[in-house]
Design a protein around this motif. Sequence first.
Motif, PDB file in Angstrom:
ATOM      1  N   ILE A  76      36.260   8.518  -0.486  1.00 59.88           N
ATOM      2  CA  ILE A  76      35.969   7.323   0.296  1.00 59.88           C
ATOM      3  C   ILE A  76      37.186   6.403   0.246  1.00 59.88           C
ATOM      4  O   ILE A  76      37.856   6.290  -0.783  1.00 59.88           O
ATOM      5  CB  ILE A  76      34.706   6.598  -0.231  1.00 59.88           C
ATOM      6  N   SER A  77      37.477   5.767   1.376  1.00 64.05           N
ATOM      7  CA  SER A  77      38.599   4.828   1.422  1.00 64.05           C
ATOM      8  C   SER A  77      38.323   3.799   2.504  1.00 64.05           C
ATOM      9  O   SER A  77      37.440   3.983   3.339  1.00 64.05           O
ATOM     10  CB  SER A  77      39.921   5.553   1.694  1.00 64.05           C
ATOM     11  N   ARG A  78      39.096   2.718   2.472  1.00 62.92           N
ATOM     12  CA  ARG A  78      38.921   1.679   3.481  1.00 62.92           C
ATOM     13  C   ARG A  78      40.282   1.169   3.918  1.00 62.92           C
ATOM     14  O   ARG A  78      41.208   1.072   3.102  1.00 62.92           O
ATOM     15  CB  ARG A  78      38.039   0.546   2.951  1.00 62.92           C
ATOM     16  N   ASP A  79      40.390   0.856   5.203  1.00 62.01           N
ATOM     17  CA  ASP A  79      41.598   0.257   5.764  1.00 62.01           C
ATOM     18  C   ASP A  79      41.208  -1.144   6.207  1.00 62.01           C
ATOM     19  O   ASP A  79      40.612  -1.327   7.273  1.00 62.01           O
ATOM     20  CB  ASP A  79      42.116   1.098   6.941  1.00 62.01           C
ATOM     21  N   ASN A  80      41.507  -2.121   5.376  1.00 66.86           N
ATOM     22  CA  ASN A  80      41.062  -3.487   5.665  1.00 66.86           C
ATOM     23  C   ASN A  80      41.715  -4.063   6.923  1.00 66.86           C
ATOM     24  O   ASN A  80      41.112  -4.875   7.623  1.00 66.86           O
ATOM     25  CB  ASN A  80      41.320  -4.385   4.465  1.00 66.86           C
ATOM     26  N   ALA A  81      42.916  -3.644   7.214  1.00 69.46           N
ATOM     27  CA  ALA A  81      43.596  -4.144   8.418  1.00 69.46           C
ATOM     28  C   ALA A  81      42.874  -3.706   9.686  1.00 69.46           C
ATOM     29  O   ALA A  81      42.918  -4.397  10.707  1.00 69.46           O
ATOM     30  CB  ALA A  81      45.038  -3.662   8.444  1.00 69.46           C
ATOM     31  N   CYS A  85      33.949   4.552   9.994  1.00 68.86           N
ATOM     32  CA  CYS A  85      32.951   3.509  10.234  1.00 68.86           C
ATOM     33  C   CYS A  85      33.702   2.230  10.577  1.00 68.86           C
ATOM     34  O   CYS A  85      34.382   1.663   9.717  1.00 68.86           O
ATOM     35  CB  CYS A  85      32.088   3.307   8.999  1.00 68.86           C
ATOM     36  N   ALA A  86      33.593   1.810  11.829  1.00 67.73           N
ATOM     37  CA  ALA A  86      34.261   0.607  12.285  1.00 67.73           C
ATOM     38  C   ALA A  86      33.326  -0.586  12.163  1.00 67.73           C
ATOM     39  O   ALA A  86      32.186  -0.548  12.664  1.00 67.73           O
ATOM     40  CB  ALA A  86      34.714   0.783  13.736  1.00 67.73           C
ATOM     41  N   ALA A  87      33.793  -1.631  11.510  1.00 66.37           N
ATOM     42  CA  ALA A  87      32.994  -2.845  11.339  1.00 66.37           C
ATOM     43  C   ALA A  87      33.384  -3.875  12.398  1.00 66.37           C
ATOM     44  O   ALA A  87      34.543  -3.943  12.806  1.00 66.37           O
ATOM     45  CB  ALA A  87      33.203  -3.417   9.951  1.00 66.37           C
ATOM     46  N   SER A  88      32.415  -4.669  12.815  1.00 65.59           N
ATOM     47  CA  SER A  88      32.646  -5.648  13.882  1.00 65.59           C
ATOM     48  C   SER A  88      33.414  -6.869  13.414  1.00 65.59           C
ATOM     49  O   SER A  88      33.883  -7.664  14.225  1.00 65.59           O
ATOM     50  CB  SER A  88      31.301  -6.099  14.474  1.00 65.59           C
ATOM     51  N   GLU A  89      33.535  -7.039  12.092  1.00 64.89           N
ATOM     52  CA  GLU A  89      34.285  -8.147  11.543  1.00 64.89           C
ATOM     53  C   GLU A  89      34.881  -7.723  10.217  1.00 64.89           C
ATOM     54  O   GLU A  89      34.530  -6.680   9.680  1.00 64.89           O
ATOM     55  CB  GLU A  89      33.379  -9.369  11.353  1.00 64.89           C
TER      56      GLU A  89
END
Length: 123
Positions: free
Chosen positions: A69-74, A22-26
């Motif tokens: 579930i995981s997230r890549d903040n960069a 899931c790519a976020a716009s910001e």
Amino acid sequence: QVQLVESGGGLVQAGGSLRLSCAASESTDSTYAMGWFRQAPGKQRALVAAITSGDSTTYADSVKGRFTISRDNAKNTLYLQMNSLKPEDTAVYYCAAGRNMISVSTTSLVHYWGQGTQVTVSS
């Protein structure tokens, strides 16, 4: 307004794996908790997993031990690694963003939704 775009869905045999993105716009790392919901035909949308900005996580009982579930903040990207998939995992999977774990875990409180990606698990 945060835009969320899911990808990675598809058709897989039971026992197989998929990774949703899931790519976020910001940037969402310090602002939003993120989550994955799913909705099967004739059923209500339900939480699958969620993660806070501090990387605390929660999972639905039905996916514990199989999904991560995981997230890549960069990269402003959220992931859902799904292993040992079952036919009952078949659904449209939605990415969600909320201000905290409570809001991202509750359908009516989610701030932003993605458009959804279909996951189909064949037996």
